[in-house]
Design a protein around this motif. Structure first.
Motif, PDB file in Angstrom:
ATOM      1  N   GLN A 157       0.816  -1.210   0.000  1.00 22.65           N
ATOM      2  CA  GLN A 157       0.000   0.000   0.000  1.00 22.65           C
ATOM      3  C   GLN A 157       0.854   1.266   0.000  1.00 22.65           C
ATOM      4  O   GLN A 157       0.441   2.288  -0.556  1.00 22.65           O
ATOM      5  CB  GLN A 157      -0.961  -0.020   1.194  1.00 22.65           C
ATOM      6  CG  GLN A 157      -2.026  -1.101   1.107  1.00 22.65           C
ATOM      7  CD  GLN A 157      -2.812  -1.060  -0.201  1.00 22.65           C
ATOM      8  OE1 GLN A 157      -3.170   0.025  -0.692  1.00 22.65           O
ATOM      9  NE2 GLN A 157      -3.063  -2.225  -0.780  1.00 22.65           N
ATOM     10  N   ARG A 158       2.020   1.219   0.625  1.00 16.73           N
ATOM     11  CA  ARG A 158       2.925   2.372   0.556  1.00 16.73           C
ATOM     12  C   ARG A 158       3.270   2.694  -0.891  1.00 16.73           C
ATOM     13  O   ARG A 158       3.297   3.859  -1.298  1.00 16.73           O
ATOM     14  CB  ARG A 158       4.218   2.080   1.330  1.00 16.73           C
ATOM     15  CG  ARG A 158       4.125   2.171   2.837  1.00 16.73           C
ATOM     16  CD  ARG A 158       5.411   1.689   3.487  1.00 16.73           C
ATOM     17  NE  ARG A 158       6.557   2.514   3.152  1.00 16.73           N
ATOM     18  CZ  ARG A 158       6.994   3.546   3.882  1.00 16.73           C
ATOM     19  NH1 ARG A 158       6.370   3.875   4.990  1.00 16.73           N
ATOM     20  NH2 ARG A 158       8.057   4.243   3.495  1.00 16.73           N
ATOM     21  N   VAL A 159       3.539   1.648  -1.684  1.00 12.62           N
ATOM     22  CA  VAL A 159       3.895   1.857  -3.084  1.00 12.62           C
ATOM     23  C   VAL A 159       2.692   2.380  -3.862  1.00 12.62           C
ATOM     24  O   VAL A 159       2.790   3.388  -4.583  1.00 12.62           O
ATOM     25  CB  VAL A 159       4.416   0.553  -3.714  1.00 12.62           C
ATOM     26  CG1 VAL A 159       4.642   0.738  -5.206  1.00 12.62           C
ATOM     27  CG2 VAL A 159       5.708   0.109  -3.030  1.00 12.62           C
ATOM     28  N   LEU A 160       1.557   1.733  -3.710  1.00 11.28           N
ATOM     29  CA  LEU A 160       0.388   2.099  -4.507  1.00 11.28           C
ATOM     30  C   LEU A 160      -0.123   3.495  -4.157  1.00 11.28           C
ATOM     31  O   LEU A 160      -0.609   4.218  -5.034  1.00 11.28           O
ATOM     32  CB  LEU A 160      -0.716   1.058  -4.323  1.00 11.28           C
ATOM     33  CG  LEU A 160      -0.371  -0.354  -4.819  1.00 11.28           C
ATOM     34  CD1 LEU A 160      -1.542  -1.297  -4.590  1.00 11.28           C
ATOM     35  CD2 LEU A 160       0.021  -0.344  -6.298  1.00 11.28           C
ATOM     36  N   ARG A 161      -0.016   3.886  -2.903  1.00 12.98           N
ATOM     37  CA  ARG A 161      -0.447   5.233  -2.510  1.00 12.98           C
ATOM     38  C   ARG A 161       0.498   6.303  -3.042  1.00 12.98           C
ATOM     39  O   ARG A 161       0.087   7.428  -3.317  1.00 12.98           O
ATOM     40  CB  ARG A 161      -0.510   5.360  -0.980  1.00 12.98           C
ATOM     41  CG  ARG A 161      -1.647   4.648  -0.319  1.00 12.98           C
ATOM     42  CD  ARG A 161      -1.876   5.181   1.099  1.00 12.98           C
ATOM     43  NE  ARG A 161      -0.654   5.217   1.899  1.00 12.98           N
ATOM     44  CZ  ARG A 161      -0.221   4.224   2.654  1.00 12.98           C
ATOM     45  NH1 ARG A 161      -0.911   3.095   2.706  1.00 12.98           N
ATOM     46  NH2 ARG A 161       0.894   4.339   3.359  1.00 12.98           N
ATOM     47  N   GLY A 162       1.785   5.952  -3.152  1.00 13.03           N
ATOM     48  CA  GLY A 162       2.761   6.970  -3.488  1.00 13.03           C
ATOM     49  C   GLY A 162       3.016   7.196  -4.959  1.00 13.03           C
ATOM     50  O   GLY A 162       3.463   8.260  -5.355  1.00 13.03           O
ATOM     51  N   VAL A 163       2.720   6.209  -5.792  1.00 12.48           N
ATOM     52  CA  VAL A 163       3.111   6.285  -7.204  1.00 12.48           C
ATOM     53  C   VAL A 163       2.339   7.370  -7.950  1.00 12.48           C
ATOM     54  O   VAL A 163       1.135   7.544  -7.785  1.00 12.48           O
ATOM     55  CB  VAL A 163       2.922   4.922  -7.898  1.00 12.48           C
ATOM     56  CG1 VAL A 163       3.119   5.056  -9.401  1.00 12.48           C
ATOM     57  CG2 VAL A 163       3.912   3.911  -7.346  1.00 12.48           C
ATOM     58  N   ARG A 164       3.073   8.085  -8.783  1.00  9.60           N
ATOM     59  CA  ARG A 164       2.521   9.068  -9.712  1.00  9.60           C
ATOM     60  C   ARG A 164       3.391   9.011 -10.959  1.00  9.60           C
ATOM     61  O   ARG A 164       4.467   8.409 -10.942  1.00  9.60           O
ATOM     62  CB  ARG A 164       2.518  10.460  -9.086  1.00  9.60           C
ATOM     63  CG  ARG A 164       3.871  10.869  -8.512  1.00  9.60           C
ATOM     64  CD  ARG A 164       3.793  12.160  -7.739  1.00  9.60           C
ATOM     65  NE  ARG A 164       5.060  12.460  -7.073  1.00  9.60           N
ATOM     66  CZ  ARG A 164       5.326  13.624  -6.528  1.00  9.60           C
ATOM     67  NH1 ARG A 164       4.440  14.615  -6.571  1.00  9.60           N
ATOM     68  NH2 ARG A 164       6.503  13.825  -5.931  1.00  9.60           N
TER      69      ARG A 164
END
Length: 203
Positions: A157-164
């Motif tokens: 979730q850290r990755v999915l929340r942060g990606v742009r």
């Protein structure tokens, strides 16, 4: 808990570096620090091959020395490589001459124009010198896979929340990060593809 994305204050204190690529399209840049090691690098390469993803491996020189066949495999499979010092040095705790010598020692084993400081800790003076010969690649999303206090799902979730668009994502080829990385990496690739992302190598 470690921040997903470095603060503006931290970035402002250092010379210009690449924290995120200026992509308008949905492109993410997967990267892996600390390898190559036999415990997780072969698995990582097999997964990337299965998913059709190219990534960037920021390698510790001493690991390249110990496992040259794994380093060659990274190159053979079309991934980019970067220098991560020879002994995984913390730049804040290392004099600039010693730090620069250690970087050069790693470069002798793996010629590359990419560099990432271990822990993200580098003195401005060190960075200014290295920028003459390397592109300094930091990150936009820190997976936190090495954090023993987070679960594999929290890592994902850290990755999915942060990606742009243009995000540089950091995972690790390290024994203590293996459980979180093995869970989060394939799921992150699949979910980001569903969101329309492609993957690129750092440059």
């Amino acid at each position: 808990m470690a921040q997903i994305r470095p603060s503006k204050l931290i970035r402002s204190l250092l010379p210009p570096m690449i924290w995120r690529y200026p992509d308008e399209k949905k492109v993410a840049y997967l990267s892996f620090d600390d390898g190559p090691i036999p415990e997780s690098t072969p698995w990582t390469l097999a997964l990337l091959r299965e998913k059709g993803v190219k990534a960037t491996f920021f390698c510790v020189g001493d690991n390249v020395r110990k496992y040259p066949e794994l380093y060659q495999k990274i190159l053979e499979e079309g991934h980019a490589v970067g220098n991560h010092t020879f002994n995984h040095l913390n730049g804040w705790k290392t004099s600039t001459p010693v730090y620069l010598e250690n970087v050069e020692k790693a470069t002798n084993l793996m010629p590359t124009s990419l560099f990432r400081p271990p822990y993200g800790m580098i003195r401005p003076a060190q960075a200014r010198v290295l920028r003459q010969d390397y592109r300094l690649i930091m990150w936009d999303v820190l997976s936190g896979d090495y954090l023993q206090r987070i679960t594999p799902e929290q890592c994902l979730q850290r990755v999915l929340r942060g990606v742009r668009p243009g995000s540089v994502i950091v995972f690790h080829n390290h024994i203590k990060s293996e459980a979180n990385m093995r869970y989060a990496l394939p799921r992150a690739i699949d979910e980001l593809r569903k969101r329309g992302y492609q993957f690129g190598r750092c440059y």
